[in-house]
Structures are given as structure tokens and as C-alpha cells.
Design an enzyme around this catalytic site. Sequence first.
Site, PDB file in Angstrom:
ATOM      1  N   PRO A  25       0.736  -1.251   0.010  1.00 34.51           N
ATOM      2  CA  PRO A  25       0.084  -0.021   0.084  1.00 34.51           C
ATOM      3  C   PRO A  25       0.735   1.369   0.013  1.00 34.51           C
ATOM      4  O   PRO A  25       0.862   2.402   1.014  1.00 34.51           O
ATOM      5  CB  PRO A  25      -0.731  -0.184   1.177  1.00 34.51           C
ATOM      6  CG  PRO A  25       0.016  -0.692   2.246  1.00 34.51           C
ATOM      7  CD  PRO A  25       0.957  -1.931   1.225  1.00 34.51           C
ATOM      8  N   CYS A  26       1.469   1.570  -1.125  1.00 32.47           N
ATOM      9  CA  CYS A  26       2.349   2.791  -1.155  1.00 32.47           C
ATOM     10  C   CYS A  26       1.326   4.037  -1.180  1.00 32.47           C
ATOM     11  O   CYS A  26       1.847   5.157  -1.093  1.00 32.47           O
ATOM     12  CB  CYS A  26       3.143   2.790  -2.487  1.00 32.47           C
ATOM     13  SG  CYS A  26       2.409   2.589  -4.011  1.00 32.47           S
ATOM     14  N   HIS A  27      -0.052   3.693  -1.432  1.00 30.23           N
ATOM     15  CA  HIS A  27      -0.840   4.845  -1.505  1.00 30.23           C
ATOM     16  C   HIS A  27      -1.092   5.431  -0.088  1.00 30.23           C
ATOM     17  O   HIS A  27      -1.769   6.462   0.048  1.00 30.23           O
ATOM     18  CB  HIS A  27      -2.361   4.311  -2.075  1.00 30.23           C
ATOM     19  CG  HIS A  27      -2.891   3.465  -1.407  1.00 30.23           C
ATOM     20  ND1 HIS A  27      -2.680   1.977  -1.526  1.00 30.23           N
ATOM     21  CD2 HIS A  27      -3.804   3.195  -0.441  1.00 30.23           C
ATOM     22  CE1 HIS A  27      -3.156   1.285  -0.830  1.00 30.23           C
ATOM     23  NE2 HIS A  27      -3.994   1.910  -0.322  1.00 30.23           N
TER      24      HIS A  27
END
Length: 283
Positions: free
Chosen positions: A249-251
Site C-alpha cells: 500500500p504505497c498509496h
Amino acid sequence: MNTNSTYTYQQIARAIEHLTANFREQPSLADLAERVNLSEFHFQRLFTEWAGVSPKKFSQYLTLEHAKQQLRNGVPLAEAAYDAGLSGTGRLHDLFVSIEGVTPGQFKQAGSGLTLSYGVFDSPFGRYVLGAINGKIALLHFLNDDENPETIITAAWPEASLRNSPSEVQFLADQIFPLVGEPVSSPAKPLPILLRGSAFQLKVWEALLKIPEGRLASYDQIADAIGQPTASRAVGTAIGSNPVGYLIPCHRVIKKTGLFGGYRWGSERKQAMLGWEAARVNG
């Protein structure tokens, strides 16, 4: 995944883009519906099905103040995701994946003869290409209209032979995204992910998995979490090269000022993901 999911996401993304640019004015339901050429009733229903909350409630999750409050609260990066946020959510959690990391040198030694099977699928956030090697997810890339899936895959895995075979990876796709408005039970066993990157990149990507759903972290916090507090710029570069969207989850990483910052697959998509997750966790 409903075949209308991509079109629905495109409509919602346009509304989110307008919300993000004008959140201080709190755009009306009528204004948002007009932006996507829908009636107020239809837009309200479609948006609520997609996000799980009303457009008005969703917009609250996109304000800078929400992001700043998230950072002020801190993100327990050391907390295992198995113990965070599972109760009552009924959704796939990020640490329900099992990572196998290899450095470029290690892959080069054993990479000859590997075949990467792939397919293009719909999601709540638009179309994406999913690639797997020996049943392990090797790539999840959200597609723009002008992108060629094979070009994307070849750039990430140049040594692998490609096989366009959606049926081979359908079982993985079915476990990643829920149908709009429906919960997803956690898989019987962790989803296997094969990551190819430097030792530093692998450390950063593993740290991302410890950010619970509905929470945010700054680049500085990720740098601290991996024991390199002065490496926030390098951390940003590693995050930007994440080959497996959503599952890693780089978001959920934003600037320490509270600004959402950029995203490899588009800022509107990042905002949609953050609002969608926050709405489901807090709603």
C-alpha cells in the site's frame, strides 16, 4: 468484478478530482452529479455503492485536515497488520500476503526460463494488469488508456517470457478486490508475492505492509521504521517504484505536511483509495 466497475471508477474519479480541488467549498451533490452527467439520485446511489458512504461523508476523508490528523495520531508501523483493523471490516488485509524478495543479482542467476502469466482485469479503481510467476504475484499495475500491458511487464521483468493467459491468474485476481458494495473474507492462506528489488527497496516495501488500512504514514516515518532516518528521499524513490499496487500500500504514504503527494498510478486514484479505505474502516 462487475464489468461496469472501470466505467464507474472513471465517473467517481472525476467527482473526486473536483472534490479534491474544491474541498474547502464543499461542492454540493448537484454540482458533483452534473460533473459526471448523472442525476443527483443516480450519482448519490452509485457513489454510495462504490464507497460505502455518501459523497458528503467521503469528501471529509479527502481534506488536508484529515490527513494531518492521521499523522498527528501516529502510525503504529511496528504493529502487525494481523492485529490491526480486522475485527468487523470483513476485508482483505494487507498482511494477508506472503512476500518472497529477490535482488536483481539473485534473480539473474535463477531467472532464465521463467514464464510470467498475465491478464487484464477490472477493479474499483480502474483496469489493471496482474502478472504472476509460478502462481506468485509479480506485478499489479493500474493501466491508463494508452498503456500496453506487455510493455509494462517487460520493463519490470525483462528476463521473463510472457504468456497472456487471464485464466491462469484469475484465482489471484478474485482474492484481491471485492465487488463494489460487497465485503471480502480473508483468504484461506496468504497471497504469495514475488518481489524483485534491491535490499533497500525490499525493506521499504515490507515496511509499507505494516501501515494498517485506513491509516497514513509519512516518508520520514517509513525511513525511521527501516532504521535509516536520513533516507526519506531514497524511501520516496523506492515507494515510487513499487511493482505491486494496492496490495503493497504505497498509496498510504503522504508528505509530513499532510499533502497527499504524488502516486505512480495517478493522484486521483490515490485519493480514491485513501477515501475508500477510510470510509470503510471508519464507517
